[in-house]
Design an enzyme around this catalytic site. Structure first.
Site, PDB file in Angstrom:
ATOM      1  N   LYS A  53      -3.474   7.936   3.250  1.00 34.82           N
ATOM      2  CA  LYS A  53      -4.753   7.863   3.991  1.00 34.82           C
ATOM      3  C   LYS A  53      -4.423   8.413   5.684  1.00 34.82           C
ATOM      4  O   LYS A  53      -5.294   8.886   6.377  1.00 34.82           O
ATOM      5  CB  LYS A  53      -4.973   6.319   3.951  1.00 34.82           C
ATOM      6  CG  LYS A  53      -5.449   5.745   2.755  1.00 34.82           C
ATOM      7  CD  LYS A  53      -6.665   6.691   2.247  1.00 34.82           C
ATOM      8  CE  LYS A  53      -7.530   5.818   1.057  1.00 34.82           C
ATOM      9  NZ  LYS A  53      -8.746   6.712   0.465  1.00 34.82           N
ATOM     10  N   TYR A  87       0.845  -1.153  -0.080  1.00 31.00           N
ATOM     11  CA  TYR A  87      -0.055  -0.051   0.069  1.00 31.00           C
ATOM     12  C   TYR A  87       0.757   1.245   0.164  1.00 31.00           C
ATOM     13  O   TYR A  87       0.656   2.299  -0.581  1.00 31.00           O
ATOM     14  CB  TYR A  87      -0.822   0.057   1.122  1.00 31.00           C
ATOM     15  CG  TYR A  87      -2.213   0.594   0.977  1.00 31.00           C
ATOM     16  CD1 TYR A  87      -2.982   0.554  -0.117  1.00 31.00           C
ATOM     17  CD2 TYR A  87      -2.743   1.730   1.906  1.00 31.00           C
ATOM     18  CE1 TYR A  87      -4.267   1.353  -0.350  1.00 31.00           C
ATOM     19  CE2 TYR A  87      -3.852   2.450   1.842  1.00 31.00           C
ATOM     20  CZ  TYR A  87      -4.511   2.129   0.758  1.00 31.00           C
ATOM     21  OH  TYR A  87      -5.666   2.964   0.597  1.00 31.00           O
TER      22      TYR A  87
HETATM   23  N1  LIG Z   1     -11.247  -0.535  -2.884  1.00 26.80           N
HETATM   24  C1  LIG Z   1     -10.954  -0.608  -1.779  1.00 26.80           C
HETATM   25  O1  LIG Z   1     -10.313  -1.808  -1.472  1.00 26.80           O
HETATM   26  C2  LIG Z   1     -10.942   0.539  -0.775  1.00 26.80           C
HETATM   27  C3  LIG Z   1     -10.532   0.216   0.878  1.00 26.80           C
HETATM   28  C4  LIG Z   1     -10.720   1.209   1.463  1.00 26.80           C
HETATM   29  C5  LIG Z   1     -10.992   2.523   0.945  1.00 26.80           C
HETATM   30  N2  LIG Z   1     -10.839   2.835  -0.349  1.00 26.80           N
HETATM   31  C6  LIG Z   1     -11.112   4.126  -0.794  1.00 26.80           C
HETATM   32  O2  LIG Z   1     -12.476   4.396  -1.375  1.00 26.80           O
HETATM   33  C7  LIG Z   1     -12.296   5.428  -2.280  1.00 26.80           C
HETATM   34  C8  LIG Z   1     -13.042   4.978  -3.435  1.00 26.80           C
HETATM   35  O3  LIG Z   1     -12.204   4.253  -4.193  1.00 26.80           O
HETATM   36  P1  LIG Z   1     -12.792   2.761  -4.983  1.00 26.80           P
HETATM   37  O4  LIG Z   1     -12.316   1.641  -4.519  1.00 26.80           O
HETATM   38  O5  LIG Z   1     -14.444   2.962  -5.199  1.00 26.80           O
HETATM   39  O6  LIG Z   1     -12.046   2.801  -6.403  1.00 26.80           O
HETATM   40  P2  LIG Z   1     -12.866   3.788  -7.774  1.00 26.80           P
HETATM   41  O7  LIG Z   1     -11.582   3.281  -8.742  1.00 26.80           O
HETATM   42  O8  LIG Z   1     -14.069   3.067  -8.205  1.00 26.80           O
HETATM   43  O9  LIG Z   1     -12.915   5.391  -7.402  1.00 26.80           O
HETATM   44  C9  LIG Z   1     -11.620   6.090  -7.113  1.00 26.80           C
HETATM   45  C10 LIG Z   1     -12.362   7.557  -7.715  1.00 26.80           C
HETATM   46  O10 LIG Z   1     -11.149   8.646  -7.420  1.00 26.80           O
HETATM   47  C11 LIG Z   1     -11.494   9.378  -8.706  1.00 26.80           C
HETATM   48  N3  LIG Z   1     -10.460  10.142  -8.689  1.00 26.80           N
HETATM   49  C12 LIG Z   1      -9.042   9.996  -9.215  1.00 26.80           C
HETATM   50  N4  LIG Z   1      -8.170  11.013  -9.336  1.00 26.80           N
HETATM   51  C13 LIG Z   1      -9.027  12.068  -9.117  1.00 26.80           C
HETATM   52  C14 LIG Z   1      -9.040  13.492  -9.163  1.00 26.80           C
HETATM   53  N5  LIG Z   1      -7.860  14.107  -9.687  1.00 26.80           N
HETATM   54  N6  LIG Z   1     -10.323  14.201  -9.038  1.00 26.80           N
HETATM   55  C15 LIG Z   1     -11.327  13.888  -8.888  1.00 26.80           C
HETATM   56  N7  LIG Z   1     -11.650  12.586  -8.715  1.00 26.80           N
HETATM   57  C16 LIG Z   1     -10.422  11.606  -8.720  1.00 26.80           C
HETATM   58  C17 LIG Z   1     -11.791   8.393  -9.937  1.00 26.80           C
HETATM   59  O11 LIG Z   1     -12.362   8.958 -10.837  1.00 26.80           O
HETATM   60  C18 LIG Z   1     -12.580   7.350  -9.199  1.00 26.80           C
HETATM   61  O12 LIG Z   1     -13.903   7.595  -9.390  1.00 26.80           O
HETATM   62  C19 LIG Z   1     -10.880   5.955  -2.501  1.00 26.80           C
HETATM   63  O13 LIG Z   1     -10.608   6.788  -1.405  1.00 26.80           O
HETATM   64  C20 LIG Z   1     -10.255   4.587  -1.928  1.00 26.80           C
HETATM   65  O14 LIG Z   1      -8.874   4.658  -1.500  1.00 26.80           O
HETATM   66  C21 LIG Z   1     -11.021   1.776  -1.242  1.00 26.80           C
END
Ligand SMILES: NC(=O)c1ccc[n+]([C@@H]2O[C@H](COP(=O)([O-])OP(=O)(O)OC[C@H]3O[C@@H](n4cnc5c(N)ncnc54)[C@H](O)[C@@H]3O)[C@@H](O)[C@H]2O)c1
Length: 255
Positions: free
Chosen positions: A161, A154
């Site tokens: 984070k 990570y």
């Molecule tokens: N998937 C996992 O395992 C997980 C676990 C914990 C937290 N998260 C967090 O959840 C959140 C959403 O991620 P996800 O897993 O749904 O993946 P995802 O890829 O579906 O979503 C990530 C989003 O970030 C957006 N993004 C990236 N750069 C950007 C910018 N410059 N301006 C505006 N938007 C931007 C992308 O367009 C995308 O919609 C993130 O913060 C991620 O770190 C994910």
């Protein structure tokens, strides 16, 4: 259909596919009575396609959180669809490939800076950009991955984070007097586009499937999305600067 978010006007960032956590937040929020406006980054036609697959098609407003002009005009562009907001969802994360996957000791600052800008500082920029619309205060909910320990692969996203967690606490401090609550949902690993871009993401799978007392399904974003909806509701009126873990219980287990 429930009524948890009846009449609430929400801005939901972070939909890129129907696997996105934000897509499921938007879906459940609409089912609970909310009116949802989405923001999209980059591939807007893709976001619009998924916006039309929600229970009620949602308008999409363009937002790159690193673009000052987008941020400066965001409130006005959201106002074309709703006359104010009752809640905001930050579901945005990005780190360049050099910042992930075991390259921690060699990542250049420029790539770390990008990860911090998009994934942590943006919680502040997004919230301040839409503050004029949060006339009655309201919840801001962001997506976290437990940053209290170091994880495999990570890397700098973990540092980002940790910054997000701290940023949420400072925002909670400064915006509490305006009635704005700032909370994070720390989700376990879910197979989304962002997750697939992390080399070695499978390493998390074994950790979660063996360590989560409640069990964990990497294909199911709904538990995390439900927690976001709960924090967007009126049922956490005195909770701010908090991190709610939706990880099957992994954060609470030792060994
Ligand atoms: N998937 C996992 O395992 C997980 C676990 C914990 C937290 N998260 C967090 O959840 C959140 C959403 O991620 P996800 O897993 O749904 O993946 P995802 O890829 O579906 O979503 C990530 C989003 O970030 C957006 N993004 C990236 N750069 C950007 C910018 N410059 N301006 C505006 N938007 C931007 C992308 O367009 C995308 O919609 C993130 O913060 C991620 O770190 C994910």
């Amino acid at each position: 259909m429930g009524e948890l978010l009846n009449g609430k006007r929400l801005l939901v960032t972070g939909v890129i596919t129907d696997a996105s956590i934000a897509f499921h937040v938007a879906r459940l929020a609409q089912q609970e009575g909310a009116e949802v406006v989405l923001t999209g980054f980059g591939r807007l036609s893709l976001v619009e396609r998924f916006a039309n697959r929600l229970p009620k098609p949602a308008p999409v407003v363009e937002l790159d959180v690193t673009n000052t002009e987008h941020l400066d005009t965001l409130a006005d562009r959201v106002r074309e669809h709703v006359d104010g907001l009752d809640g905001v969802v930050h579901s945005i994360g990005f780190a360049p490939q050099t910042a992930l996957g075991g390259n921690f000791l060699n990542t250049p600052w420029e790539d770390v800076a990008t990860a911090l800008h998009v994934s942590a500082y943006s919680l502040k920029s997004l919230t301040m950009a839409v503050l004029p619309l949060l006339e009655r205060g309201g919840p801001v909910v962001g997506m976290d991955f437990d940053a209290s320990v170091a994880w495999p692969v990570y890397d700098w996203m973990g540092v980002a984070k940790a910054a997000l967690e701290s940023c949420a606490r400072y925002l909670a401090r400064d915006l509490g007097p305006k009635g704005v609550r700032v909370n994070l949902v720390a989700a376990g690993p879910i197979r989304t586009m962002a997750a697939k871009s992390i080399p070695g993401f499978e390493e998390f799978e074994a950790t979660w499937t063996t360590r989560a007392p409640l069990g964990w399904d990497l294909k199911d974003p709904e538990p995390a999305a439900r927690a976001v909806v709960a924090l967007l509701s009126d049922w956490f009126p005195k909770t701010t600067g908090e991190i709610v873990h939706v990880d099957g219980g992994v954060h609470a287990m030792g060994g």
